[in-house]
Design an enzyme around this catalytic site. Sequence first.
Site, PDB file in Angstrom:
ATOM      1  N   TYR A  21      -0.019   1.201  -8.441  1.00 33.05           N
ATOM      2  CA  TYR A  21       1.121   1.199  -7.523  1.00 33.05           C
ATOM      3  C   TYR A  21       2.357   1.515  -8.354  1.00 33.05           C
ATOM      4  O   TYR A  21       2.253   2.071  -9.446  1.00 33.05           O
ATOM      5  CB  TYR A  21       1.175  -0.174  -6.826  1.00 33.05           C
ATOM      6  N   ARG A  66       9.847  11.898   0.651  1.00 39.39           N
ATOM      7  CA  ARG A  66      10.698  10.931  -0.058  1.00 39.39           C
ATOM      8  C   ARG A  66       9.804   9.980  -0.845  1.00 39.39           C
ATOM      9  O   ARG A  66       9.654   8.818  -0.502  1.00 39.39           O
ATOM     10  CB  ARG A  66      11.562  10.147   0.932  1.00 39.39           C
ATOM     11  N   LYS A  72      -1.533   2.810  -1.502  1.00 40.25           N
ATOM     12  CA  LYS A  72      -1.268   1.773  -0.501  1.00 40.25           C
ATOM     13  C   LYS A  72      -2.574   1.211   0.057  1.00 40.25           C
ATOM     14  O   LYS A  72      -2.749  -0.004   0.176  1.00 40.25           O
ATOM     15  CB  LYS A  72      -0.434   2.364   0.644  1.00 40.25           C
ATOM     16  N   GLU A  84       4.523   6.182   5.666  1.00 39.66           N
ATOM     17  CA  GLU A  84       4.992   5.881   4.322  1.00 39.66           C
ATOM     18  C   GLU A  84       5.746   7.066   3.723  1.00 39.66           C
ATOM     19  O   GLU A  84       5.268   8.207   3.790  1.00 39.66           O
ATOM     20  CB  GLU A  84       3.789   5.539   3.426  1.00 39.66           C
ATOM     21  N   ASP A  85       6.922   6.784   3.172  1.00 35.77           N
ATOM     22  CA  ASP A  85       7.717   7.758   2.418  1.00 35.77           C
ATOM     23  C   ASP A  85       8.093   8.995   3.233  1.00 35.77           C
ATOM     24  O   ASP A  85       8.050  10.124   2.729  1.00 35.77           O
ATOM     25  CB  ASP A  85       6.984   8.153   1.128  1.00 35.77           C
ATOM     26  N   ASP A 102       6.259   0.985   6.474  1.00 35.21           N
ATOM     27  CA  ASP A 102       6.418   0.024   5.379  1.00 35.21           C
ATOM     28  C   ASP A 102       7.761   0.180   4.680  1.00 35.21           C
ATOM     29  O   ASP A 102       8.349  -0.810   4.242  1.00 35.21           O
ATOM     30  CB  ASP A 102       5.278   0.198   4.374  1.00 35.21           C
ATOM     31  N   ASP A 103       8.269   1.398   4.556  1.00 39.87           N
ATOM     32  CA  ASP A 103       9.546   1.613   3.868  1.00 39.87           C
ATOM     33  C   ASP A 103      10.678   0.857   4.547  1.00 39.87           C
ATOM     34  O   ASP A 103      11.605   0.386   3.881  1.00 39.87           O
ATOM     35  CB  ASP A 103       9.897   3.101   3.838  1.00 39.87           C
ATOM     36  N   ASN A 154      12.705   2.096  -7.100  1.00 38.55           N
ATOM     37  CA  ASN A 154      11.512   2.414  -7.885  1.00 38.55           C
ATOM     38  C   ASN A 154      11.526   3.887  -8.270  1.00 38.55           C
ATOM     39  O   ASN A 154      12.129   4.698  -7.586  1.00 38.55           O
ATOM     40  CB  ASN A 154      10.249   2.105  -7.064  1.00 38.55           C
TER      41      ASN A 154
END
Length: 619
Positions: A129, A182, A200, A272-273, A295-296, A436
């Site tokens: 991760y 992203r 994930k 995600e992203d 999740d973001d 991150n």
Amino acid sequence: MAYAQVFLGLGRRFSQPMCSKRQQEIPTASRYHWEPEIVKNDYGKVTKPKYNKGMGFTHEERQRLNISGLLPPAYRTMEQQLHVVATNFAAQAADLQRYKYLRNLRQRHERLYFQFITDHVKEVMPIVYTPTVGAACVHFSLLNHLIVGMYVSKYDKGHIVDVIKNWPEKDVRAVCISDGERILGLGDLGANGMGIPVGKLDLYTALGKIPPEYLMPVLLDVGTNNKQLLADPLYIGVREERIRGEEYEDLVQELMDAIVESWGPQTLIHFEDFATPNAFKFISKYKDCYCYFNDDIQGTAATGLAGFMGVERITKVPLEDHVIFFVGAGSASVGIGKLVIQELVSRGISEEDAAKNIFMVDSFGLLTKGRKDKLMPDAKPFLKDMPTNNSLEDLVNQSKPSILLGASGMGGLFTEKIIRSMGKNHKRPAIFAMSNPTSKAECTAEQAYNFTEGRALYCAGSPFPPVVVNGKRIVPGQANNSFAFPGIALAVLCARPYKIPQEVYLVVAKTLADYVGEDDPNTNTLYPETKKACDVALRIAVAVVQYFIDNGLANLYPIPENICEFVRCQQYYTDYMPSVGPTWKYPKTPQLPLKKMSEKDLQSTPKVPEKNSKTTPKK
């Protein structure tokens, strides 16, 4: 040389008839060994990652599965195999090499891979991760590409359902989708972003213990605007600029419909992203009609709010009295800010009063009502009626925040002056460096502790080593979404709801915050230790399943009496079970004598004509 070749050839020609003659002389020699193919197991299936045990196959299993001789004679327990994995893992020269080693292990020995992560969460999570997964995505085009997930490209429009039905597993219950625009703080990585949904879902299994056959990673490849990737001859994705607008949204909609058509409306769809504007747009569009989760925004919001509740517990100051300052006005900050408002409203505070102590800045300065540039509609509650100011140091001095959260993707943004200002104004200033990977963190743990004489309540999105200040060893916390999303996913797969209400994330935040306080009431940490992530996931799953049941959203019958035990029974375990069915002895049955048949008995008897059939009389 020529003579040697001639004699060698003659020797070979003479040896063939002589060898055949010797075989004829030896009565026990056989031309070939007959193998009963009808009962011989398929070697490929035995060594599939799902079933493979490596040297963990017992000798009886090896014989019955016809793999004797294909493995060394020794037998290894899982404990011994895990020791071998740990030794190889530690021997790798760099984190990216460790990532590659674990990916190879995942593709040949599934149970060993997940057990290794579970046993060594603290050491392995930074590899599978953040932060190492970011470096892996950057170099993803150079990695070995076996089947790790589904690539759905813009060229598949009109046939997406045909594409995703090619996935080998037929009982998919959760899908993680990214369009790669992203990736962490690294920007647009296009098809190289596949590493994110893969990572994930691996944590779904390693931490939430969700069976891996239920999970499918998807990379929606709509092109990339990354000039470096477009010019890379080894890039694995669509070598065109990203599609936008209606064409893009239609493609996403087709993918959503294809998932529901293939596996049903209770399939968890995890985004995600995605770019921030798209992420908020899809939440508004899909939250009430799909079992949808981002999740973001929503996972980060639950994790961030849990940390703020921890600050509330340690400082003994109610959350509504804290001044919260967000640096970066993207999906993470806006998501956390909105959930904070929702939490305060649930405590009886008006929405206006809940938002008055929340400030946000972006690259153009403070979010104010007088800003002429276009801001996200979701940021509207945080607009202030005050002059615009783009000096972060001045804004911190002016607003005197007790909680400073960075989600800007700009490493080192929290300067010494800013940190010392917070330490001057508050006894226990809280600093969240959430960006991150590690290089993008707004400040390091060492800076936060040294500039506040060790009084800061510090945590980051990625792990930082312990810091010694005035002889005291301080372990920084990690505000990682991995404390939230595995438990959410496990709860959804157990309760099978058709949608996930926003209140679920309040339940997650409170459960996570309570876990830290219950585990150690005197602790000054904001988050649990990473090694306890599996316990946290289970605790969150039980709380969320209970919420679904209490609010009539669970599709369970009958309702289980013990929710915790029910959730445990749905989880995945890596124990080596027998690879062959059991055998048992039957008693020797007595054999009855058979009637001896004579030649006359073996002669065929003429057929007797049926009574109703018409026969021709003899003349």
